[in-house]
Design a protein around this motif. Structure first.
Motif, PDB file in Angstrom:
ATOM      1  N   PRO A 141      61.843   6.205  71.605  1.00  0.00           N
ATOM      2  CA  PRO A 141      61.804   7.142  72.725  1.00  0.00           C
ATOM      3  C   PRO A 141      60.918   8.348  72.407  1.00  0.00           C
ATOM      4  N   PRO A 142      60.448   9.030  73.442  1.00  0.00           N
ATOM      5  CA  PRO A 142      59.503  10.142  73.241  1.00  0.00           C
ATOM      6  C   PRO A 142      59.994  11.236  72.302  1.00  0.00           C
ATOM      7  N   GLU A 143      61.295  11.500  72.258  1.00  0.00           N
ATOM      8  CA  GLU A 143      61.791  12.613  71.436  1.00  0.00           C
ATOM      9  C   GLU A 143      61.641  12.386  69.930  1.00  0.00           C
ATOM     10  N   ILE A 144      61.373  11.151  69.514  1.00  0.00           N
ATOM     11  CA  ILE A 144      61.132  10.903  68.088  1.00  0.00           C
ATOM     12  C   ILE A 144      59.804  10.190  67.849  1.00  0.00           C
ATOM     13  N   ALA A 145      58.993  10.086  68.870  1.00  0.00           N
ATOM     14  CA  ALA A 145      57.710   9.375  68.736  1.00  0.00           C
ATOM     15  C   ALA A 145      56.844   9.970  67.635  1.00  0.00           C
ATOM     16  N   ASP A 146      56.947  11.273  67.397  1.00  0.00           N
ATOM     17  CA  ASP A 146      56.150  11.915  66.346  1.00  0.00           C
ATOM     18  C   ASP A 146      56.546  11.447  64.947  1.00  0.00           C
ATOM     19  N   MET A 147      57.725  10.867  64.793  1.00  0.00           N
ATOM     20  CA  MET A 147      58.197  10.402  63.489  1.00  0.00           C
ATOM     21  C   MET A 147      57.766   8.961  63.198  1.00  0.00           C
ATOM     22  N   ALA A 148      57.261   8.264  64.196  1.00  0.00           N
ATOM     23  CA  ALA A 148      56.972   6.838  64.067  1.00  0.00           C
ATOM     24  C   ALA A 148      55.866   6.532  63.059  1.00  0.00           C
ATOM     25  N   GLY A 149      54.944   7.447  62.861  1.00  0.00           N
ATOM     26  CA  GLY A 149      53.839   7.189  61.950  1.00  0.00           C
ATOM     27  C   GLY A 149      54.134   7.498  60.495  1.00  0.00           C
ATOM     28  N   GLY A 150      55.284   8.102  60.216  1.00  0.00           N
ATOM     29  CA  GLY A 150      55.630   8.467  58.847  1.00  0.00           C
ATOM     30  C   GLY A 150      56.636   7.514  58.226  1.00  0.00           C
ATOM     31  N   TYR A 151      57.380   8.040  57.263  1.00  0.00           N
ATOM     32  CA  TYR A 151      58.360   7.231  56.541  1.00  0.00           C
ATOM     33  C   TYR A 151      59.332   6.541  57.499  1.00  0.00           C
ATOM     34  N   ALA A 152      59.753   7.231  58.548  1.00  0.00           N
ATOM     35  CA  ALA A 152      60.782   6.686  59.442  1.00  0.00           C
ATOM     36  C   ALA A 152      60.304   5.432  60.168  1.00  0.00           C
ATOM     37  N   GLY A 153      59.054   5.407  60.523  1.00  0.00           N
ATOM     38  CA  GLY A 153      58.521   4.237  61.212  1.00  0.00           C
ATOM     39  C   GLY A 153      58.230   3.071  60.286  1.00  0.00           C
ATOM     40  N   ARG A 154      58.138   3.349  58.978  1.00  0.00           N
ATOM     41  CA  ARG A 154      57.814   2.294  58.003  1.00  0.00           C
ATOM     42  C   ARG A 154      59.036   1.590  57.432  1.00  0.00           C
ATOM     43  N   LEU A 155      60.172   2.279  57.402  1.00  0.00           N
ATOM     44  CA  LEU A 155      61.341   1.746  56.695  1.00  0.00           C
ATOM     45  C   LEU A 155      62.415   1.277  57.671  1.00  0.00           C
ATOM     46  N   ASN A 156      62.893   0.076  57.450  1.00  0.00           N
ATOM     47  CA  ASN A 156      63.874  -0.520  58.359  1.00  0.00           C
ATOM     48  C   ASN A 156      65.139   0.317  58.515  1.00  0.00           C
ATOM     49  N   VAL A 157      65.578   0.985  57.474  1.00  0.00           N
ATOM     50  CA  VAL A 157      66.795   1.778  57.604  1.00  0.00           C
ATOM     51  C   VAL A 157      66.625   2.868  58.653  1.00  0.00           C
ATOM     52  N   TYR A 158      65.483   3.543  58.658  1.00  0.00           N
ATOM     53  CA  TYR A 158      65.263   4.600  59.647  1.00  0.00           C
ATOM     54  C   TYR A 158      64.923   4.016  61.009  1.00  0.00           C
ATOM     55  N   ARG A 159      64.317   2.854  61.003  1.00  0.00           N
ATOM     56  CA  ARG A 159      64.058   2.162  62.273  1.00  0.00           C
ATOM     57  C   ARG A 159      65.384   1.751  62.923  1.00  0.00           C
ATOM     58  N   MET A 160      66.401   1.500  62.123  1.00  0.00           N
ATOM     59  CA  MET A 160      67.735   1.223  62.669  1.00  0.00           C
ATOM     60  C   MET A 160      68.335   2.511  63.231  1.00  0.00           C
TER      61      MET A 160
END
Length: 182
Positions: A11-30
């Protein structure tokens, strides 16, 4: 049960995090299924990962022991690689899941503290007295925060059976723990 959310669907409220660690790791993607939680965890993660008073090696010792105690193979595997990058030998990493007698003095102290947090949900007066000259108050508080933070990740990983990230699995397949290079 949800799967890790691909960053293209965040969602847009976390789209800025998608390119960093959060978007790369399955735990944060969950965790991205709960945008407010992911955003809130970001500040604590930055502290316990990059600004901890424990320092890089001590932090990895605490995280690895916590992963072992939780039975979180995802976190254990992730942190084999990070521990290697932070200078821990494979023998030292492997010792962290073993008995205290097989560890160096400082690792034994940190592991004992992690075990107390899991077993007793607090640090004993003896452990606090032993930790204080080594870590100081900030280090002790960071140790507690690190164990707490990674416990939340471990509970999430195990509850949702989050799969290991492909790059981590491939790296460990090519150089398992205990490889002669370690």
């Amino acid at each position: 049960m949800p799967d890790p959310l691909h960053p293209d669907r965040w969602p847009p409220e976390i789209a800025d995090m998608a390119g960093g660690y959060a978007g790369r790791l399955n735990v944060y993607r969950m965790i991205a299924h709960h945008p407010a939680l992911l955003r809130a965890m970001d500040t604590l993660r930055e502290h316990v990962v990059n600004r901890t008073a424990l320092g890089a090696e001590r932090s990895e010792v605490a995280i690895l022991r916590g992963a072992h105690r939780l039975g979180s193979s995802y976190e254990w595997d992730q942190h084999i690689l990070r521990a290697r990058a932070r200078g821990l030998s494979d023998a030292r990493i492997a010792s962290i899941r073993g008995p205290l007698e097989e560890m160096g003095d400082e690792d034994r102290l940190i592991v004992r503290a992690v075990d107390e947090l899991f077993d007793d949900r607090m640090l004993s007066a003896d452990t606090l007295a032993a930790l204080d000259p080594v870590l100081g108050a900030e280090g002790i508080l960071d140790l507690i925060a690190t164990v707490g933070y990674y416990s939340v990740l471990g509970y999430t990983l195990k509850s949702f059976a989050v799969p290991q990230d492909e790059d981590i699995a491939a790296a460990l397949a090519s150089r398992p723990l205990g490889d002669a290079e370690g």
